[in-house]
Design an enzyme around this catalytic site. Sequence first.
Site, mmCIF file in Angstrom:
data_model
loop_
_atom_site.group_PDB
_atom_site.id
_atom_site.type_symbol
_atom_site.label_atom_id
_atom_site.label_comp_id
_atom_site.label_asym_id
_atom_site.label_seq_id
_atom_site.Cartn_x
_atom_site.Cartn_y
_atom_site.Cartn_z
ATOM 1 N N SER A 133 -93.649 65.357 -5.321
ATOM 2 C CA SER A 133 -94.368 64.709 -6.411
ATOM 3 C C SER A 133 -93.674 63.368 -6.660
ATOM 4 O O SER A 133 -93.406 62.624 -5.728
ATOM 5 C CB SER A 133 -94.386 65.608 -7.647
ATOM 6 O OG SER A 133 -95.034 64.986 -8.726
ATOM 7 N N TYR A 136 -102.024 56.576 -8.808
ATOM 8 C CA TYR A 136 -100.932 57.350 -8.224
ATOM 9 C C TYR A 136 -100.477 58.445 -9.192
ATOM 10 O O TYR A 136 -100.288 59.604 -8.792
ATOM 11 C CB TYR A 136 -99.787 56.405 -7.892
ATOM 12 C CG TYR A 136 -98.630 57.030 -7.161
ATOM 13 C CD1 TYR A 136 -98.725 57.341 -5.808
ATOM 14 C CD2 TYR A 136 -97.419 57.274 -7.810
ATOM 15 C CE1 TYR A 136 -97.648 57.898 -5.118
ATOM 16 C CE2 TYR A 136 -96.342 57.820 -7.131
ATOM 17 C CZ TYR A 136 -96.455 58.127 -5.787
ATOM 18 O OH TYR A 136 -95.392 58.680 -5.115
ATOM 19 N N LYS A 194 -100.498 62.530 -8.766
ATOM 20 C CA LYS A 194 -99.237 63.276 -8.828
ATOM 21 C C LYS A 194 -99.204 64.229 -10.023
ATOM 22 O O LYS A 194 -98.617 65.320 -9.929
ATOM 23 C CB LYS A 194 -98.052 62.306 -8.875
ATOM 24 C CG LYS A 194 -97.836 61.536 -7.578
ATOM 25 C CD LYS A 194 -97.544 62.453 -6.392
ATOM 26 C CE LYS A 194 -97.111 61.672 -5.162
ATOM 27 N NZ LYS A 194 -96.810 62.548 -4.008
#
Length: 280
Positions: A134, A148, A152
């Site tokens: 992660s 992003y 994640k």
Amino acid sequence: MSKVFLITGAGRGLGTDLARQALATGHQVVATARDPQKVLDALGGERDNLLALSLDITSPDAAAAAVQATTDRFGRIDVLINNAAAFQAGYFEEISDAQMRAQMETNLFGPMNVTRAVLPVMRAQRAGHVVTISSLAGVIGQEFCVAYAAAKFGVEGWMESLRHDVEPYGIRTTIVEPGFFRTELLVDASTTWAELSLDDYAERTAETKKMWQSMNGQQAGDPAKLADALLKVIDLDEPPLRFVAGDDAVPAIEAKGKEITDQARASRALGTGLSHEDAA
């Protein structure tokens, strides 16, 4: 004890360091990338305990083929490391719908594709360890990282819940939350910039893009040291659900935990006593 590792995104960056470290400690490694020759070049060529494979993690069929090739060669899969990822940078309004979806396909659905292909092997073994990389951005939202971070954060929820699904079959799960490491995530091959442009964001976008570009290769974290630490975590009898890595990540995530706790306490007066029975 020697294990069979399947590592995605092993053509460069952290994936290469993980594969190199696993090989050096006597494990069998299946190292994947879109171009397997890059894996061989990075790891010094072919050897008995290394299989380099082509894998596009966004393709479920490609993931299934990679798993089949792994079991054909080594007979089992003990550790899956979902490492492959890309970085979609930019402010939300300047990221197109197609770019946002592409980020999800790579960083969220990609690890899911590979894990879905691996789990039947691990269930049959009644043993295995699924490790997914992660990010600090999977715990703390950051400017210019909305796509992003969304992917994640999704990884975090998926992996935390997956633990309950697979623990009865002897399968462990670990989420790795690194801070800023020199993992080549910011190289042109891994980073995409927002394709839309709005006047209100223009100045901020130019300044922030320049800042991110200047960070490439200058991050404080050493990926070789991260790989070594992660191999030690994987070797534990009871590996943790989360492994926070980096001098920046540990205090930042500790602070985020405190912030959430403080917000929950502040919500107590209005946020509790709302059950249907109490309302009646």
